[in-house]
Motif scaffolding. Structure first.
Motif, PDB file in Angstrom:
ATOM      1  N   LEU A 174       1.014  -8.560 -11.437  1.00 17.24           N
ATOM      2  CA  LEU A 174       0.774  -7.187 -10.520  1.00 17.24           C
ATOM      3  C   LEU A 174       2.190  -7.112  -9.836  1.00 17.24           C
ATOM      4  O   LEU A 174       2.598  -5.889  -9.281  1.00 17.24           O
ATOM      5  N   LEU A 175       2.880  -8.150  -9.608  1.00 19.41           N
ATOM      6  CA  LEU A 175       4.100  -8.231  -8.656  1.00 19.41           C
ATOM      7  C   LEU A 175       5.242  -7.438  -9.289  1.00 19.41           C
ATOM      8  O   LEU A 175       6.215  -6.811  -8.509  1.00 19.41           O
ATOM      9  N   ALA A 176       5.280  -7.075 -10.581  1.00 20.63           N
ATOM     10  CA  ALA A 176       6.330  -6.151 -11.257  1.00 20.63           C
ATOM     11  C   ALA A 176       6.324  -4.921 -10.412  1.00 20.63           C
ATOM     12  O   ALA A 176       7.465  -4.201 -10.435  1.00 20.63           O
ATOM     13  N   ASP A 177       5.179  -4.405  -9.915  1.00 15.88           N
ATOM     14  CA  ASP A 177       5.122  -3.055  -9.445  1.00 15.88           C
ATOM     15  C   ASP A 177       5.093  -3.150  -7.900  1.00 15.88           C
ATOM     16  O   ASP A 177       4.877  -2.150  -7.126  1.00 15.88           O
ATOM     17  N   ALA A 178       5.001  -4.131  -7.196  1.00 13.62           N
ATOM     18  CA  ALA A 178       4.573  -4.441  -5.902  1.00 13.62           C
ATOM     19  C   ALA A 178       5.895  -4.226  -5.124  1.00 13.62           C
ATOM     20  O   ALA A 178       7.218  -4.337  -5.610  1.00 13.62           O
ATOM     21  N   SER A 179       5.888  -3.375  -4.046  1.00 11.96           N
ATOM     22  CA  SER A 179       7.103  -3.300  -3.104  1.00 11.96           C
ATOM     23  C   SER A 179       7.488  -4.508  -2.527  1.00 11.96           C
ATOM     24  O   SER A 179       8.764  -4.812  -2.105  1.00 11.96           O
ATOM     25  N   VAL A 180       6.430  -5.520  -2.036  1.00 10.79           N
ATOM     26  CA  VAL A 180       6.791  -6.455  -1.165  1.00 10.79           C
ATOM     27  C   VAL A 180       5.345  -7.478  -1.445  1.00 10.79           C
ATOM     28  O   VAL A 180       4.405  -6.973  -1.581  1.00 10.79           O
ATOM     29  N   LEU A 181       5.855  -8.761  -1.474  1.00  9.97           N
ATOM     30  CA  LEU A 181       5.064  -9.688  -1.552  1.00  9.97           C
ATOM     31  C   LEU A 181       5.043 -10.590  -0.150  1.00  9.97           C
ATOM     32  O   LEU A 181       5.897 -11.035   0.296  1.00  9.97           O
ATOM     33  N   LEU A 182       3.596 -10.718   0.376  1.00 13.85           N
ATOM     34  CA  LEU A 182       3.554 -11.283   1.643  1.00 13.85           C
ATOM     35  C   LEU A 182       2.671 -12.615   1.490  1.00 13.85           C
ATOM     36  O   LEU A 182       1.526 -12.401   0.950  1.00 13.85           O
ATOM     37  N   LEU A 183       3.525 -13.700   1.629  1.00 14.81           N
ATOM     38  CA  LEU A 183       2.735 -14.853   1.583  1.00 14.81           C
ATOM     39  C   LEU A 183       2.057 -15.201   2.832  1.00 14.81           C
ATOM     40  O   LEU A 183       2.787 -15.269   3.885  1.00 14.81           O
ATOM     41  N   VAL A 184       0.796 -15.587   2.437  1.00 12.27           N
ATOM     42  CA  VAL A 184       0.068 -15.954   4.245  1.00 12.27           C
ATOM     43  C   VAL A 184      -0.213 -17.346   4.225  1.00 12.27           C
ATOM     44  O   VAL A 184      -0.421 -18.017   3.218  1.00 12.27           O
ATOM     45  N   SER A 185       0.136 -18.160   5.349  1.00  8.78           N
ATOM     46  CA  SER A 185       0.123 -19.247   5.790  1.00  8.78           C
ATOM     47  C   SER A 185      -0.579 -19.511   6.803  1.00  8.78           C
ATOM     48  O   SER A 185      -0.398 -18.763   7.873  1.00  8.78           O
ATOM     49  N   GLY A 186      -1.435 -20.884   7.024  1.00 12.44           N
ATOM     50  CA  GLY A 186      -1.764 -21.145   8.203  1.00 12.44           C
ATOM     51  C   GLY A 186      -0.819 -22.124   9.029  1.00 12.44           C
ATOM     52  O   GLY A 186       0.260 -21.977   8.436  1.00 12.44           O
ATOM     53  N   PRO A 187      -0.904 -22.565  10.068  1.00 12.02           N
ATOM     54  CA  PRO A 187      -0.085 -23.357  10.967  1.00 12.02           C
ATOM     55  C   PRO A 187       0.168 -25.009  10.642  1.00 12.02           C
ATOM     56  O   PRO A 187       0.987 -25.336  11.119  1.00 12.02           O
ATOM     57  N   GLU A 188      -0.780 -25.293   9.679  1.00  9.29           N
ATOM     58  CA  GLU A 188      -0.443 -26.711   9.491  1.00  9.29           C
ATOM     59  C   GLU A 188       0.760 -27.072   8.841  1.00  9.29           C
ATOM     60  O   GLU A 188       1.102 -26.300   7.824  1.00  9.29           O
ATOM     61  N   ARG A 209      -4.690 -17.118  -4.274  1.00 12.14           N
ATOM     62  CA  ARG A 209      -3.591 -18.086  -4.444  1.00 12.14           C
ATOM     63  C   ARG A 209      -2.743 -17.908  -5.530  1.00 12.14           C
ATOM     64  O   ARG A 209      -3.289 -17.481  -6.925  1.00 12.14           O
ATOM     65  N   LEU A 210      -1.635 -17.887  -5.209  1.00 11.81           N
ATOM     66  CA  LEU A 210      -0.423 -17.295  -6.176  1.00 11.81           C
ATOM     67  C   LEU A 210       0.080 -18.687  -6.714  1.00 11.81           C
ATOM     68  O   LEU A 210       0.830 -19.366  -5.860  1.00 11.81           O
ATOM     69  N   ALA A 222      -1.257 -16.423  -0.966  1.00 12.21           N
ATOM     70  CA  ALA A 222      -1.169 -17.611  -0.514  1.00 12.21           C
ATOM     71  C   ALA A 222      -0.883 -18.777  -1.454  1.00 12.21           C
ATOM     72  O   ALA A 222      -1.283 -18.698  -2.537  1.00 12.21           O
ATOM     73  N   ASP A 223      -0.554 -19.994  -1.075  1.00 14.10           N
ATOM     74  CA  ASP A 223      -0.417 -21.165  -1.890  1.00 14.10           C
ATOM     75  C   ASP A 223      -1.708 -22.018  -1.520  1.00 14.10           C
ATOM     76  O   ASP A 223      -2.641 -21.935  -0.705  1.00 14.10           O
ATOM     77  N   LYS A 224      -1.714 -23.102  -2.257  1.00 13.17           N
ATOM     78  CA  LYS A 224      -2.902 -24.069  -2.011  1.00 13.17           C
ATOM     79  C   LYS A 224      -3.065 -24.422  -0.530  1.00 13.17           C
ATOM     80  O   LYS A 224      -2.278 -24.553   0.112  1.00 13.17           O
ATOM     81  N   GLY A 225      -4.252 -24.400  -0.111  1.00  5.82           N
ATOM     82  CA  GLY A 225      -4.812 -24.862   1.127  1.00  5.82           C
ATOM     83  C   GLY A 225      -4.385 -23.792   2.183  1.00  5.82           C
ATOM     84  O   GLY A 225      -4.340 -24.427   3.519  1.00  5.82           O
ATOM     85  N   LEU A 267       2.516 -24.886   5.719  1.00  2.59           N
ATOM     86  CA  LEU A 267       4.037 -24.436   5.980  1.00  2.59           C
ATOM     87  C   LEU A 267       4.851 -24.854   4.999  1.00  2.59           C
ATOM     88  O   LEU A 267       5.761 -24.099   4.286  1.00  2.59           O
ATOM     89  N   ALA A 268       4.672 -26.170   4.497  1.00  2.00           N
ATOM     90  CA  ALA A 268       5.624 -26.467   3.507  1.00  2.00           C
ATOM     91  C   ALA A 268       5.415 -26.229   2.116  1.00  2.00           C
ATOM     92  O   ALA A 268       6.403 -25.801   1.421  1.00  2.00           O
ATOM     93  N   ARG A 269       4.057 -25.822   1.682  1.00  4.20           N
ATOM     94  CA  ARG A 269       3.730 -25.097   0.519  1.00  4.20           C
ATOM     95  C   ARG A 269       4.229 -23.538   0.339  1.00  4.20           C
ATOM     96  O   ARG A 269       4.833 -23.136  -0.455  1.00  4.20           O
ATOM     97  N   VAL A 270       4.284 -22.879   1.542  1.00  2.00           N
ATOM     98  CA  VAL A 270       4.423 -21.731   1.570  1.00  2.00           C
ATOM     99  C   VAL A 270       6.280 -21.462   1.598  1.00  2.00           C
ATOM    100  O   VAL A 270       6.658 -20.514   0.988  1.00  2.00           O
ATOM    101  N   ARG A 271       6.756 -22.508   2.274  1.00  2.00           N
ATOM    102  CA  ARG A 271       8.322 -22.774   2.061  1.00  2.00           C
ATOM    103  C   ARG A 271       8.795 -22.896   0.589  1.00  2.00           C
ATOM    104  O   ARG A 271       9.485 -22.089   0.121  1.00  2.00           O
ATOM    105  N   ASP A 272       8.121 -23.704  -0.087  1.00  2.00           N
ATOM    106  CA  ASP A 272       8.534 -24.012  -1.197  1.00  2.00           C
ATOM    107  C   ASP A 272       8.031 -22.850  -2.390  1.00  2.00           C
ATOM    108  O   ASP A 272       8.963 -22.375  -3.121  1.00  2.00           O
ATOM    109  N   ARG A 273       7.096 -22.246  -2.073  1.00  2.00           N
ATOM    110  CA  ARG A 273       6.692 -20.780  -2.812  1.00  2.00           C
ATOM    111  C   ARG A 273       7.889 -19.830  -2.619  1.00  2.00           C
ATOM    112  O   ARG A 273       8.362 -19.155  -3.408  1.00  2.00           O
TER     113      ARG A 273
END
Length: 275
Positions: free
Chosen positions: A142-156, A132-133, A8-11, A160-166
């Protein structure tokens, strides 16, 4: 086998519960690995298989001590504990200060997680709670070996703005490219944690937001915000966990992950084989 990274990103809370729920319904044997450099939460939230507390001294920190002398993937199992319900977990660090003990070993751990599928003691996919990434997070190695990165976000809106930018920063890739152009960054998806009544509309809005930001990432699905289900899953509350909104939504997310990524990185039984 597969390493799935969640962050996730901050907050934006909800990564640990989301990782736990996905691990619980994963169609093959799964190992939930707490690799948040800021420290893990499972020892405080969850119950061990024997009914008591999880051992905070057996997990990522003890594995890191072993890894300094070289690490064979099978050794990971020596540091794993079963939780209530039978899920295997690699307990995270107790404090952020302990992250110094893992310094320089994150890439080694990532490779070991992927190689765990060849372990004679049982193949397993690893679902990694990275916390928090940010650009300064050592767990990003670790991401060099990951198949997928899932960014988790709440609805506020700010979440959402932070996960969009990340997502925009992480997911740049050439047209048709299967992986990101940024070295060490896998394919990127977004998971939303929200009330079920808002799920479909919110997912559409966030997908549109990601397109406007030219982020090559899509909403994979929505995890239900379900405190009762989370408490049952952690073993802190009685009742059937399999019928909770949390678990039902996690099953749908797993099905959608298979649909989107499928045989490209998931081999073996399909999602209907899950618990």
């Amino acid at each position: 086998m597969t390493l799935i990274a969640l962050a996730a990103d901050k907050g934006a809370p909800g990564v640990t519960t989301t990782a736990l729920a996905l691990s619980a319904v994963w169609p093959r044997r799964a190992l939930l690995a707490e690799v948040d450099p800021a420290g893990g939460d499972l020892v405080y939230r969850n119950v061990a298989a024997h009914g008591g507390a999880l051992d905070p001294n057996l997990g990522l920190l003890s594995l890191a001590a072993t890894a300094r002398r070289g690490l064979v993937a099978e050794q990971v199992w020596d540091h794993v504990q079963p939780m209530s319900g039978g899920l295997d977990v690699l307990v995270g660090l107790g404090t952020s200060e302990q992250a110094a003990g893992v310094s320089g070993l994150w890439a080694t751990l990532g490779r070991a997680f992927v190689e765990l599928g060849e372990s004679p003691r049982g193949a397993a996919d690893v679902i990694a709670d990275c916390g928090r990434l940010g650009t300064d997070s050592p767990a990003a190695e670790l991401l060099a070996d990951a198949s997928v990165l899932l960014l988790v976000s709440g609805p506020e809106p700010e979440q959402l703005a932070r996960v969009r930018d990340r997502a925009a920063a992480l997911s740049a890739q050439p047209p048709g490219g299967p992986r990101a152009a940024v070295p060490g960054v896998p394919s990127v998806g977004v998971l939303l944690v929200a009330e079920p009544s808002r799920a479909a509309r919110l997912a559409g809005e966030v997908d549109a937001m990601l397109r406007r930001a030219q982020a090559r990432a899509q909403v994979i699905g929505t995890i239900a915000r379900d405190p009762v289900g989370a408490a049952r899953l952690a073993g802190r509350r009685g009742g059937r966990v399999d019928r909770t909104l949390l678990i039902r939504s996690a099953r749908q997310v797993v099905r959608d992950l298979y649909r989107r990524y499928g045989a490209a990185w998931l081999r073996g039984p399909g999602p209907e084989a899950g618990r």
